[in-house]
Design an enzyme around this catalytic site. Structure first.
Site, PDB file in Angstrom:
ATOM      1  CG  ASP A  78     -25.102  39.468 -87.718  1.00  0.00           C
ATOM      2  OD1 ASP A  78     -24.890  40.554 -87.159  1.00  0.00           O
ATOM      3  OD2 ASP A  78     -24.927  38.369 -87.156  1.00  0.00           O
ATOM      4  CD  GLU A 146     -27.263  42.878 -89.012  1.00  0.00           C
ATOM      5  OE1 GLU A 146     -26.396  42.996 -88.130  1.00  0.00           O
ATOM      6  OE2 GLU A 146     -28.232  42.078 -88.902  1.00  0.00           O
TER       7      GLU A 146
END
Length: 258
Positions: A78, A146
């Site tokens: 992320d 992610e």
């Protein structure tokens, strides 16, 4: 007779065992090929990529008897995704202000788009999650994407990770011009609607009671002038509120059309 019987027993045990080993090796080889294809790189430590696809609901334990999942890799991915996309937008739109860049970045890294990209990349075929969960209705695919970004960073470093995000994700699946024009922050849109029509908007969010071992989910209700108009669910409060806002906007538009 006794020796023949023993040989027969050995064959009966060894043959299915060899078949299982063969299937396991075949799947492991396919996974390696998949990672190579989807990332555009030659994986080093394949175990870190396997971990990227383990959702916490799978409740898998490692060699040390601790539960293994992709949350740490997701956290790392992320951060990498946000930084790389921010740099892309900074260079692509030199005359745009901070507000525009921030909004556009949030549209690219939001769960809805990430889920869609992960689905197109075929990540769903390798995600390990609780069988009761329909991953297409959750953020699990986006989380896995992610985590995959995080795995590439851990295995190969920042430069290779940046190339992966740019070439295999942004250039392949994101139309920057379209994203720059589109506003998919439904919560912000609903709040703006309330301000425009001089009506109060607030959200009521609570954790949904589910069976033990399953991933926690949240329910959000969007109220306009005290009236609950729409609700939504998600694996985070933010996701639940976005879904509630989106459903509320749909209902409000239907009412306005009458």
């Amino acid at each position: 007779m006794h020796l023949l019987y023993l040989k027969h027993c050995r064959k009966a045990v060894i043959k299915p065992l060899l078949h299982i080993i063969k299937l396991f090796s075949l799947r492991r080889g396919k996974f390696y090929s998949f990672i190579k294809k989807v990332t555009g790189i030659i994986p080093g430590d394949i175990s870190i990529y396997k971990q990227a696809f383990i959702h916490k609901s799978a409740m898998i334990k490692g060699k040390d008897r601790r539960f293994v999942n992709n949350e740490r890799l997701e956290y790392l991915g992320d951060a990498m995704l946000g930084a790389i996309v921010a740099n892309v937008l900074y260079n692509r739109f030199p005359n745009k202000n901070e507000g525009f860049l921030t909004k556009t970045r949030s549209r690219i890294v939001n769960r809805s788009l990430l889920n869609d990209i992960a689905l197109k990349m075929g990540l769903g075929d390798w995600v390990n999650a609780q069988s009761k969960i329909d991953i297409s209705q959750t953020s699990i695919l986006g989380d896995a994407l992610e985590a995959l970004i995080g795995a590439v960073y851990v295995d190969k470093g920042y430069e290779v990770c940046e190339k992966f995000v740019l070439n295999q994700i942004v250039l392949e699946y994101v139309d920057l011009k379209q994203v720059a024009k589109k506003d998919s922050n439904y919560k912000s849109l609903l709040i703006e609607w309330g301000q425009k029509h001089k009506q109060s908007v607030h959200f009521i969010t609570e954790e949904k009671h589910i069976s033990e071992g399953a991933a926690p989910t949240f329910i959000a209700r969007a109220a306009v002038e005290g009236e609950v108009i729409g609700q939504g669910e998600g694996f985070s409060k933010k996701e639940a509120q976005q879904n509630a806002a989106r459903n509320t906007l749909k209902e409000l538009r239907l009412r306005e059309a009458k």
